[in-house]
Design an enzyme around this catalytic site. Structure first.
Site, PDB file in Angstrom:
ATOM      1  N   GLU A   3       0.880  -1.317   0.043  1.00  0.00           N
ATOM      2  CA  GLU A   3       0.111  -0.021  -0.070  1.00  0.00           C
ATOM      3  C   GLU A   3       0.815   1.232   0.014  1.00  0.00           C
ATOM      4  O   GLU A   3       0.433   2.312  -0.613  1.00  0.00           O
ATOM      5  CB  GLU A   3      -0.868   0.029   1.245  1.00  0.00           C
ATOM      6  CG  GLU A   3      -2.246  -1.164   1.122  1.00  0.00           C
ATOM      7  CD  GLU A   3      -1.749  -2.398   1.261  1.00  0.00           C
ATOM      8  OE1 GLU A   3      -0.949  -2.771   1.744  1.00  0.00           O
ATOM      9  OE2 GLU A   3      -2.905  -3.156   1.135  1.00  0.00           O
TER      10      GLU A   3
ATOM     11  N   HIS B 140     -10.664  -5.544  10.153  1.00  0.00           N
ATOM     12  CA  HIS B 140     -11.296  -5.233   8.737  1.00  0.00           C
ATOM     13  C   HIS B 140     -12.629  -4.654   9.056  1.00  0.00           C
ATOM     14  O   HIS B 140     -13.525  -4.980   8.318  1.00  0.00           O
ATOM     15  CB  HIS B 140     -11.547  -6.764   8.191  1.00  0.00           C
ATOM     16  CG  HIS B 140     -10.367  -7.359   7.591  1.00  0.00           C
ATOM     17  ND1 HIS B 140      -9.301  -7.607   8.126  1.00  0.00           N
ATOM     18  CD2 HIS B 140     -10.280  -7.797   6.352  1.00  0.00           C
ATOM     19  CE1 HIS B 140      -8.201  -8.315   7.207  1.00  0.00           C
ATOM     20  NE2 HIS B 140      -9.050  -8.330   5.922  1.00  0.00           N
TER      21      HIS B 140
HETATM   22  C1  TPP Z   1      -1.861  -4.707   4.444  1.00  0.00           C
HETATM   23  C2  TPP Z   1      -2.824  -5.622   3.680  1.00  0.00           C
HETATM   24  N1  TPP Z   1      -2.884  -5.400   2.417  1.00  0.00           N
HETATM   25  C3  TPP Z   1      -4.064  -6.160   1.728  1.00  0.00           C
HETATM   26  C4  TPP Z   1      -4.598  -7.291   2.484  1.00  0.00           C
HETATM   27  C5  TPP Z   1      -5.696  -8.121   1.715  1.00  0.00           C
HETATM   28  N2  TPP Z   1      -5.449  -9.374   1.589  1.00  0.00           N
HETATM   29  C6  TPP Z   1      -5.510 -10.197   2.340  1.00  0.00           C
HETATM   30  S1  TPP Z   1      -4.739 -11.945   2.100  1.00  0.00           S
HETATM   31  C7  TPP Z   1      -3.870 -11.063   0.708  1.00  0.00           C
HETATM   32  C8  TPP Z   1      -3.173 -12.090   0.162  1.00  0.00           C
HETATM   33  C9  TPP Z   1      -1.910 -12.529   0.794  1.00  0.00           C
HETATM   34  O1  TPP Z   1      -1.408 -13.414   0.103  1.00  0.00           O
HETATM   35  P1  TPP Z   1       0.000 -14.284   0.731  1.00  0.00           P
HETATM   36  O2  TPP Z   1       0.752 -13.316   1.511  1.00  0.00           O
HETATM   37  O3  TPP Z   1       0.607 -14.946  -0.392  1.00  0.00           O
HETATM   38  O4  TPP Z   1      -0.758 -15.208   1.405  1.00  0.00           O
HETATM   39  P2  TPP Z   1      -1.758 -16.475   1.125  1.00  0.00           P
HETATM   40  O5  TPP Z   1      -3.276 -15.749   1.186  1.00  0.00           O
HETATM   41  O6  TPP Z   1      -1.430 -17.023  -0.045  1.00  0.00           O
HETATM   42  O7  TPP Z   1      -1.598 -17.324   2.306  1.00  0.00           O
HETATM   43  C10 TPP Z   1      -4.514  -9.720   0.609  1.00  0.00           C
HETATM   44  C11 TPP Z   1      -3.938  -8.877  -0.318  1.00  0.00           C
HETATM   45  C12 TPP Z   1      -4.561  -7.343   3.912  1.00  0.00           C
HETATM   46  N3  TPP Z   1      -5.154  -8.151   4.562  1.00  0.00           N
HETATM   47  N4  TPP Z   1      -3.578  -6.600   4.363  1.00  0.00           N
END
Ligand code: TPP
Lengths: 311, 326
Positions: B61, B130
């Site tokens: 972000e 959230h």
């Molecule tokens: C700071 C922030 N930005 C965006 C999100 C929204 N979000 C939740 S899970 C996710 C993807 C995360 O991917 P990864 O780190 O690969 O973990 P995985 O879900 O594959 O276990 C996003 C973008 C968030 N929770 N926090």
């Protein structure tokens, strides 16, 4: 630990997640849940390298870590059902739960935010000489978050006993990791922090255990943090309700042939297969008993909603 | 021409309009292009406009908001999406020290014509990380325009206004409003920035609300009418610029003011409205200003606890009753 023990713990996580998904479908769980089906070998292998007192920090996809660390299943189910659980009293739900009694610093639904927090647990261990390590798990996508960079760099310059496990399940939510980074492996970034980085097969609990043990040993000896990147695949959607329109046809079916539980079964001889079947049945009964017990936990008293804002 | 659209479809229509009408508009954020957005707000846009105009960013972000600023300063009109408003906090430096200040600090020589779109508020089972309603943080920051559309039509009109604005605009939608349906004037001219709206006239008390609480205030007004209390409901729509004149004119007639928002009570934007009323409407007020808000607790996840803290129509009704019949 032998094969059946690992299998039992992985089966426990799998069954737990399957049961959660069903409870979600039945409307017994409000909010969204993020399951770790397919990724069980990572917490199971990694926790084999840990002992009591070592802190674990996870993400919203952290149920597997909670179970592997021995967090009470009844509490986990009750918390996710919005009940007055012994863990967080219905305040945290699936993506933000924690359990100090199991050194589970907990989950975080802010991507990457767990890394600096875990560095803090490592600082405590270093300054108090407790000999503990702090293990933090994040996803592949989280490697791009500013918090992660700052947390790892701090741990590196302070030689903190931190182990960063990156669970590379190919997707950050709905976007492929190859579209999000230019390195082939995320562990390559370790060089930029002057710390070791390794890539392991995350669907093999032994391989994970071996790599994490090396990193933990190094951390306990005061030699600082490491990154272990565990390659794996999600067998389910990013969250409950994710129709996975972004995944190529056949990808999940292929992953089912490589996932950790199936893999143990593929290699097993008939005698072991019978043993694994017995374990599955025992685990199913254990999980079902936890669900029943969780259903008996009352919903939180609305009058308590403002309690615990301050000590 | 008016179409019946869901709130989320109105957002999609406004973004389509923006990308269609200006070549310099670019849209980026997490999961917005190929996946079509976590809530479907950007469905079909990537197919139509391609990767040069709409693309997925890594989870970063701070990085992509800073990039939006730099791009806006040098000739593009970026719209950046923060998936949940809660994640804006990991990038607060961009909002407070970078994006909001550059126009002022350059003595007006730089402009930052960018939009930051996000959704906020509680939903059943969502945890504290959230469920934030951070509008007061943004409204506290000079230089940021802050828009909180409460209806599908405003989701369309206010987002278009934001895109046209030469100032940085934060557009915060309420996730709980996404399924709501209503008429959307798809051929209306783009409105200027700002302007509150009286959405229900009444003579006994003024209820000021925004975002999800506008619906709650209207429900409350309906209930109050049955007991003979006519509440005038104002949808504030924009916190910056703040249209206090509309509020003051109403209070001059009703003599009573209730402010309702979902964000936590202390330091919420309701405090600003109450302070302005104390300063500018003192002679008109016949009762103390009342505020309806979430009490000062992080949002719990369990619905049983959420119900105990999240303000609804009944809370507005109770506040109005206290104000009208003390
Ligand atoms: C700071 C922030 N930005 C965006 C999100 C929204 N979000 C939740 S899970 C996710 C993807 C995360 O991917 P990864 O780190 O690969 O973990 P995985 O879900 O594959 O276990 C996003 C973008 C968030 N929770 N926090």
């Amino acid at each position: 630990m032998g094969l059946p023990d690992d299998y039992r713990l992985m089966a426990r996580i799998r069954r737990f997640e399957e049961r959660l998904a069903a409870l979600k479908d039945d409307g017994e769980i409000p909010g969204s849940i993020h399951l770790c089906n397919g990724q069980e070998a990572i917490p199971v292998g990694a926790c084999r390298a840990l002992r009591d007192g070592d802190h674990v920090t996870a993400t919203y996809r952290g149920h597997g870590w909670a179970v592997a660390r021995g967090v009470d299943m009844v509490g986990l189910f009750a918390e996710m059902m919005g009940r007055d659980s012994a863990l967080c009293g219905g305040r945290a739900a699936s993506p933000y739960l924690s359990d100090p009694s199991r050194w589970f610093v907990g989950e975080n639904s802010i991507v990457g935010a767990g890394v600096p927090v875990a560095a803090g647990a490592a600082l405590t261990a270093q300054r108090t000489g407790s000999g503990a390590v702090s293990l933090v798990s994040i996803g592949d996508g989280a490697m791009n978050q500013g918090n992660v960079h700052e947390g790892i760099n701090l741990a590196a310059v302070l030689d903190l006993p931190l182990v960063l496990v990156v669970e590379n399940n190919v997707y950050s939510e709905m976007s492929r990791i190859e579209d999000m980074v230019r390195v082939r492996q995320l562990a390559e970034r370790a060089a930029g922090y002057g710390i070791p980085g390794r890539v392991v097969d995350g669907n093999d609990a032994d391989a994970v255990a071996e790599a994490v043990t090396e990193a933990v040993t190094r951390a306990r000896e005061g030699a600082g943090p490491s990154i272990v990147e565990a390659m794996t695949e999600r067998l389910v959607g990013h969250y409950s309700g994710d129709v996975q329109h972004y995944r190529p046809a056949g990808e999940i079916a292929a992953a089912r042939g490589r996932e950790p539980l199936a893999r143990i079964r593929q290699a097993a001889d008939p005698a072991l297969t019978a043993r694994l079947d017995a374990i599955d049945a025992e685990v199913a009964a254990e999980v079902e008993a936890a669900v029943t017990a969780a259903r008996a936990v009352p919903f939180p008293d609305p009058a308590t909603a403002k309690e615990h804002v301050h000590v | 021409m008016s179409e019946s659209l869901r709130y989320i479809q109105a957002v999609n229509a406004a973004l389509t309009w923006a990308l269609d009408s200006r070549d310099d508009t670019v849209y980026f954020g997490e999961d917005v292009a190929l996946p079509g957005g976590p809530f479907g707000a950007t469905k079909g846009l990537h197919k139509r406009f391609g990767s040069a105009r709409i693309f997925d960013t890594p989870i970063s972000e701070t990085g992509f908001l800073g990039m939006a600023l730099g791009a806006a300063m040098t000739g593009l009109r970026p719209i950046a999406e923060i998936m949940y408003a809660d994640f804006s906090f990991v990038a607060m430096d961009q909002f407070v020290n970078q994006i909001s200040t550059i126009h002022y600090s350059s003595n007006g020589r730089w402009r930052a014509p960018l939009v930051i779109r996000m959704q906020q508020g509680y939903s059943p089972g969502a945890c504290a990380q959230h469920s934030h309603s951070p509008e007061a943080y943004f409204a506290h920051t000079p230089g940021l325009r802050v828009a909180l559309p409460a209806t599908p039509d405003d989701a369309y009109q206010m987002l278009r206004t934001a895109v046209i604005s030469d100032d940085p605009v934060v557009v915060a939608e309420a996730r709980m409003l996404y399924p709501t349906r209503g008429p959307v004037r798809t051929d209306a001219p783009v409105e200027p920035v700002g302007g509150a709206r009286v959405v229900r006239p009444g003579d006994d008390v003024t209820v000021v609300a925004w975002s999800r609480m506008v619906g709650a205030a209207l429900d409350a007004a309906g209930e109050l009418a049955e007991e003979g209390i006519e509440a005038e409901v104002i949808d504030l729509r924009w916190l910056n610029p703040l249209d206090f004149d509309t509020v003051a004119a109403s209070v001059a007639r009703t003599g009573r003011l209730v402010v309702a928002h979902e964000a936590n009570l202390t330091g919420g934007f309701g405090a600003e409205i109450a302070a302005r009323a104390a300063a500018e409407c003192f002679a008109d007020l016949r009762a103390p200003v009342a505020r309806v808000a979430t009490p000062d607790v992080p949002m719990p996840a369990a619905p049983a606890l959420q119900a105990a803290v999240v303000p609804e129509a009944a809370d507005v009704v109770a506040a109005v009753r206290r104000t009208v019949r003390p």
